[in-house]
Design an enzyme around this catalytic site. Structure first.
Site, PDB file in Angstrom:
ATOM      1  N   PRO A  16       0.888  -1.398  -0.114  1.00  0.00           N
ATOM      2  CA  PRO A  16       0.122   0.079   0.004  1.00  0.00           C
ATOM      3  C   PRO A  16       0.706   1.134  -0.091  1.00  0.00           C
ATOM      4  CG  PRO A  16       0.076  -0.804   2.185  1.00  0.00           C
ATOM      5  CD  PRO A  16       1.099  -1.611   1.415  1.00  0.00           C
ATOM      6  N   GLU A  17       0.770   1.926  -1.196  1.00  0.00           N
ATOM      7  CA  GLU A  17       1.464   3.234  -1.171  1.00  0.00           C
ATOM      8  C   GLU A  17       0.171   4.282  -1.241  1.00  0.00           C
ATOM      9  OE1 GLU A  17       4.650   3.601  -3.954  1.00  0.00           O
ATOM     10  OE2 GLU A  17       4.935   1.320  -3.957  1.00  0.00           O
TER      11      GLU A  17
END
Length: 263
Positions: A2-3
């Site tokens: 997750p960015e």
DNA sequence: CAGATCACCTGCTTGC
DNA sequence: TGCAAGCAGGTGATCT
């Protein structure tokens, strides 16, 4: 997983559903995801009403009628709405209607309640989609670091991770090992613009699902099919046809085109 | 301060 | 087929 684009997608998938709902009770099952007194955390949350769901960097910020619940997905975290808890479900929030499940096989994520968000976010850099090119350039000048390492540094900008750092530098045609403070003004502007475009496009595609990333409804993202550098080691560069190379920068796998990306 | 190294943890892929 | 090594979207501590 997750960015910024993935976290933003999760937030957007929660916003229509969570505000107004009440947390009846919560259970936590990992000393890594929820260090300290897990019973006390559950106590803090029981009876709270959810006011809003927002994002700061890679953090999911769930505003309550008292304090704030902050969720970080680490590498493999998933926040799932009305899902049946399967393996690695280390946080379960029983709501007045339905439930919210936190899954995280590697347990690198975190769930915590905070009274003071300002303190928690004090060291976070600006949002990459809000920072002006002038401020971005001024901040770059201050660091004698490799540009890739700097983009990954959350106190420089908050939200860029390993996939998008590679994609941004590819789009801007800048070598990942270039020294940040020595980049010319036009090249800084190219990085800034690429950062805005890549992150915006990735959000529009629901983020990148490499292995297990999904939003709160369990939907995968599609931006991975538009990756030009990340995960394409040995494949031809879509600009010059040369082979994409993989090196180590700041201990992270780094993909770039030696033909187009200059130092 | 820069940055290398290691650690946290599980699961999937690779190579012998 | 089996097993060990290597690697993964992140971050923080420690040491040079």
């Amino acid at each position: 997983m997750p960015e910024l684009p993935e976290v933003e997608t999760v937030v957007r998938s929660l916003v229509p559903h969570l505000p107004g709902r009440k947390i009846l009770s919560a259970e936590f099952g990992s000393k890594h995801v929820t260090p300290g007194n897990r019973g006390a955390l559950a106590g803090k949350l029981a009876g709270r009403t959810i006011r809003a769901v927002t994002r700061r960097g890679k953090h999911i910020v769930i505003g309550l009628d008292e304090g704030t619940l902050v969720v970080h997905l680490g590498m493999t975290g998933q926040l799932l709405l009305d899902a049946t808890p399967k393996n690695h479900a280390y946080g379960i929030f029983h709501l007045d209607t339905g439930m919210l499940v936190y899954r995280d096989p590697r347990q690198f994520g975190s769930i915590a309640w905070h009274a003071d968000l300002a303190k928690l976010f004090a060291k976070l850099g600006p949002e990459p989609l809000s920072v002006t090119v002038e401020e971005f350039a001024a901040r770059l000048k201050k660091h004698k670091m490799r540009i890739k390492a700097l983009l990954l540094n959350q106190s420089f900008v908050a939200g860029v991770g390993n996939i998008y750092a590679d994609e941004i530098l590819y789009a801007a045609k800048v070598h990942p090992l270039a020294m940040a403070s020595k980049l010319s003004k036009p090249r800084v502007a190219l990085i800034h613009q690429a950062m805005r475009e890549i992150l915006t496009m990735a959000i529009e595609h629901g983020g990148s699902s490499i292995s297990d990333y999904v939003d709160a409804a369990g939907e995968r993202g599609w931006f991975q099919i538009l990756h030009n550098a990340y995960g394409r080691e040995g494949e031809p560069c879509l600009r010059c046809g040369g082979a994409i190379k993989k090196i180590l920068v700041a201990q992270r796998g780094t993909h770039f085109c030696p033909g187009c990306q200059k130092r």
